[in-house]
Scaffold this motif. Structure first.
Motif, PDB file in Angstrom:
ATOM      1  N   ILE A  17      25.023  -0.060  -3.844  1.00  0.00           N
ATOM      2  CA  ILE A  17      24.762  -0.316  -5.253  1.00  0.00           C
ATOM      3  C   ILE A  17      23.790  -1.474  -5.442  1.00  0.00           C
ATOM      4  CG2 ILE A  17      25.798  -0.881  -7.470  1.00  0.00           C
ATOM      5  CD1 ILE A  17      26.492   1.860  -6.332  1.00  0.00           C
ATOM      6  N   LYS A  18      24.010  -2.562  -4.747  1.00  0.00           N
ATOM      7  CA  LYS A  18      23.227  -3.765  -5.013  1.00  0.00           C
ATOM      8  C   LYS A  18      21.989  -3.889  -4.146  1.00  0.00           C
ATOM      9  CE  LYS A  18      27.223  -6.444  -6.558  1.00  0.00           C
ATOM     10  NZ  LYS A  18      28.026  -7.654  -6.347  1.00  0.00           N
ATOM     11  N   ASN A  19      22.041  -3.396  -2.933  1.00  0.00           N
ATOM     12  CA  ASN A  19      20.970  -3.745  -1.995  1.00  0.00           C
ATOM     13  C   ASN A  19      20.192  -2.549  -1.456  1.00  0.00           C
ATOM     14  OD1 ASN A  19      21.698  -6.526  -1.997  1.00  0.00           O
ATOM     15  ND2 ASN A  19      23.459  -5.989  -0.742  1.00  0.00           N
ATOM     16  N   ILE A 125      20.841   1.694 -11.554  1.00  0.00           N
ATOM     17  CA  ILE A 125      20.787   0.270 -11.206  1.00  0.00           C
ATOM     18  C   ILE A 125      19.383  -0.186 -10.809  1.00  0.00           C
ATOM     19  CG2 ILE A 125      23.183   0.256 -10.454  1.00  0.00           C
ATOM     20  CD1 ILE A 125      22.125   0.317  -7.572  1.00  0.00           C
ATOM     21  N   GLY A 126      18.400   0.707 -10.912  1.00  0.00           N
ATOM     22  CA  GLY A 126      17.028   0.304 -10.641  1.00  0.00           C
ATOM     23  C   GLY A 126      16.647   0.275  -9.180  1.00  0.00           C
ATOM     24  N   ALA A 180      18.847 -11.166 -12.942  1.00  0.00           N
ATOM     25  CA  ALA A 180      18.760 -10.929 -14.385  1.00  0.00           C
ATOM     26  C   ALA A 180      18.638  -9.440 -14.692  1.00  0.00           C
ATOM     27  CB  ALA A 180      17.560 -11.682 -14.960  1.00  0.00           C
ATOM     28  N   ASN A 181      19.294  -8.627 -13.881  1.00  0.00           N
ATOM     29  CA  ASN A 181      19.129  -7.191 -14.066  1.00  0.00           C
ATOM     30  C   ASN A 181      20.257  -6.523 -14.844  1.00  0.00           C
ATOM     31  OD1 ASN A 181      21.198  -7.164 -12.227  1.00  0.00           O
ATOM     32  ND2 ASN A 181      20.025  -6.238 -10.571  1.00  0.00           N
ATOM     33  N   SER A 182      21.372  -7.206 -15.050  1.00  0.00           N
ATOM     34  CA  SER A 182      22.519  -6.560 -15.692  1.00  0.00           C
ATOM     35  C   SER A 182      22.209  -6.168 -17.141  1.00  0.00           C
ATOM     36  CB  SER A 182      23.746  -7.466 -15.649  1.00  0.00           C
ATOM     37  OG  SER A 182      23.478  -8.720 -16.256  1.00  0.00           O
ATOM     38  N   SER A 183      21.570  -7.074 -17.895  1.00  0.00           N
ATOM     39  CA  SER A 183      21.238  -6.750 -19.278  1.00  0.00           C
ATOM     40  C   SER A 183      20.196  -5.639 -19.351  1.00  0.00           C
ATOM     41  CB  SER A 183      20.725  -7.991 -20.007  1.00  0.00           C
ATOM     42  OG  SER A 183      19.593  -8.539 -19.352  1.00  0.00           O
ATOM     43  N   LEU A 184      19.272  -5.616 -18.393  1.00  0.00           N
ATOM     44  CA  LEU A 184      18.266  -4.560 -18.342  1.00  0.00           C
ATOM     45  C   LEU A 184      18.927  -3.214 -18.075  1.00  0.00           C
ATOM     46  CD1 LEU A 184      15.190  -3.969 -18.380  1.00  0.00           C
ATOM     47  CD2 LEU A 184      15.207  -4.279 -15.896  1.00  0.00           C
ATOM     48  N   GLU A 199      10.671   4.153 -17.045  1.00  0.00           N
ATOM     49  CA  GLU A 199      11.569   3.936 -15.915  1.00  0.00           C
ATOM     50  C   GLU A 199      11.619   2.437 -15.622  1.00  0.00           C
ATOM     51  OE1 GLU A 199      13.128   6.358 -14.270  1.00  0.00           O
ATOM     52  OE2 GLU A 199      12.044   8.204 -14.800  1.00  0.00           O
ATOM     53  N   PHE A 200      12.673   2.024 -14.910  1.00  0.00           N
ATOM     54  CA  PHE A 200      12.698   0.635 -14.452  1.00  0.00           C
ATOM     55  C   PHE A 200      13.232   0.583 -13.035  1.00  0.00           C
ATOM     56  CE2 PHE A 200      17.194   0.778 -15.243  1.00  0.00           C
ATOM     57  CZ  PHE A 200      17.734  -0.227 -14.467  1.00  0.00           C
TER      58      PHE A 200
END
Length: 393
Positions: A17-19, A125-126, A180-184, A199-200
């Motif tokens: 998920i994160k990496n 999650i980008g 700072a990706n949670s709000s995005l 897309e992001f």
């Protein structure tokens, strides 16, 4: 199968998920499928060769029948309408058709199923990198555009959708701040229907294969945003522009935000062709400056006092043709009329030259080097020109 289990373990250790680093692994099922088809064709062909040219006293078999036999054997259907000619071909069938091909197929299907199962979550999650072409890249720290629930981003996208040049161009937002990706993520999840074509991804310039992941060589335009409250972000802009120039073949132009004006010449020498100060309240300025390179210098000149500037001048004329006023003001070296203000204070910017203007109260005029002029003298000259136009009308 061991390779499949190894991939699962690696993804688990990466946190998935994160990496998760790249969508390259999503190409592997395609590679495995291509290998499977190639191996299937080769195995069927060699069986055809063994049956026709190696095995003695064997009944000839056509190439199509060889592939047919390979399919029904590997799939364990086994109709029994054909059998290997001797021990050599029997062992060939056991090893390659019964053991190898089904194992390869299961492995390929397993990898594909596992990876594509997580496609939606990775995209959310980008960490899913879309293979885009002719797209717009916006490289930024999402914390600088998240104010007011990403209103800046909404306006930025809206301005491109109104542009004839970029109205259908996909937009890729690249967030370089993983903290700072949670709000995005929440914003794109909540407003996914409104962000079609946008897309992001969460990725940093120092990430391996970064430019390949965002397909920069195929991009139509690149924006590099700075933090208007932090002059140190100019160095991040420098790094991005420099590496684009040195490490990619991208050549469609870069729009760069620079906080400190003293850095402008340096960033221009690095390859940015549109440079302006950060402004999170007006993305319209950023988009306009990019679509019409040179507009940023003109706008900054106008809004900065002391140079060419737009001034308001009161007028007293019941009716006139806009084109006549525009022509006479310009020919008398007064300035260029840009808008008319009516008595109700409504503003009509750049009317049609043939338009008949009624109930005008004032004009907005672009004056060259206003610092060298006297306002009252300019006002008197405008009154003279307007009166001449009204009399001739």
């Amino acid at each position: 199968m061991l390779g499949f289990l190894f991939r699962i373990k690696v993804l688990e250790r990466l946190g998935l998920i994160k990496n998760y680093s790249s969508n390259k692994m999503f190409k592997r099922p395609i590679i495995h499928a291509a290998l499977f088809i190639t191996e299937f064709l080769l195995i069927g062909f060699f069986y055809y060769y063994l049956e026709n040219y190696v095995v003695v006293d064997s009944d000839p078999i056509s190439l199509s029948n060889s592939y047919y036999f390979t399919v029904i054997t590997a799939s364990t259907v086994g109709y029994g309408d054909h059998a290997p000619g001797n021990v050599l071909t029997q062992w060939y069938v056991i090893i390659f058709m019964i053991l190898y091909l089904p194992t390869r197929f299961i492995y390929t299907a397993g990898v594909a199923g596992f990876l594509f199962k997580h496609h939606r979550e990775l995209k959310k999650i980008g960490r899913w990198f879309p293979m885009l072409k002719k797209h717009i890249i916006v490289y930024c720290d999402s914390s600088t555009i998240e104010r007011n629930n990403f209103l800046w981003l909404k306006r930025f996208v809206g301005q491109h959708r109104k542009s004839l040049k970029y109205c259908k161009t996909p937009i890729l937002l690249v967030n370089n701040n993983q903290d700072a990706n949670s709000s995005l993520i929440n914003y794109f999840t909540e407003f996914s229907d409104e962000l079609k074509g946008v897309e992001f991804v969460n990725a940093n310039l120092n990430e391996k294969h970064f430019f390949e992941k965002i397909s920069i060589d195929h991009a139509e335009r690149v924006y590099i945003l700075a933090d208007e409250n932090d002059v140190s972000t100019d160095s991040d802009v420098f790094d991005m522009v420099y590496r684009i120039e040195k490490e990619t073949s991208y050549s469609n132009g870069v729009t760069a935000e620079i906080v400190n004006d003293r850095n402008r010449e340096r960033i221009r020498n690095l390859g940015a062709n549109v440079i302006l100060r950060p402004n999170r309240s007006m993305p319209e300025l950023l988009v306009t400056s990019t679509i019409a390179p040179g507009a940023s210098q003109m706008v900054e000149e106008i809004v900065s006092r002391g140079g060419d500037s737009i001034e308001r001048f009161e007028i007293d004329c019941s009716e006139f043709r806009w084109g006549d006023v525009l022509y006479q003001l310009s020919m008398n070296d007064v300035g260029i009329a840009t808008a008319v203000i009516y008595k109700d204070e409504s503003v009509d910017s750049n009317p049609c030259g043939k338009s008949i203007i009624k109930d005008a109260k004032a004009l907005l005029i672009l004056i060259h080097e206003m610092k060298n002029r006297d306002y009252d003298q300019v006002q008197n000259r405008i009154n003279e020109v307007i009166n001449d136009v009204c009399r001739s009308s």
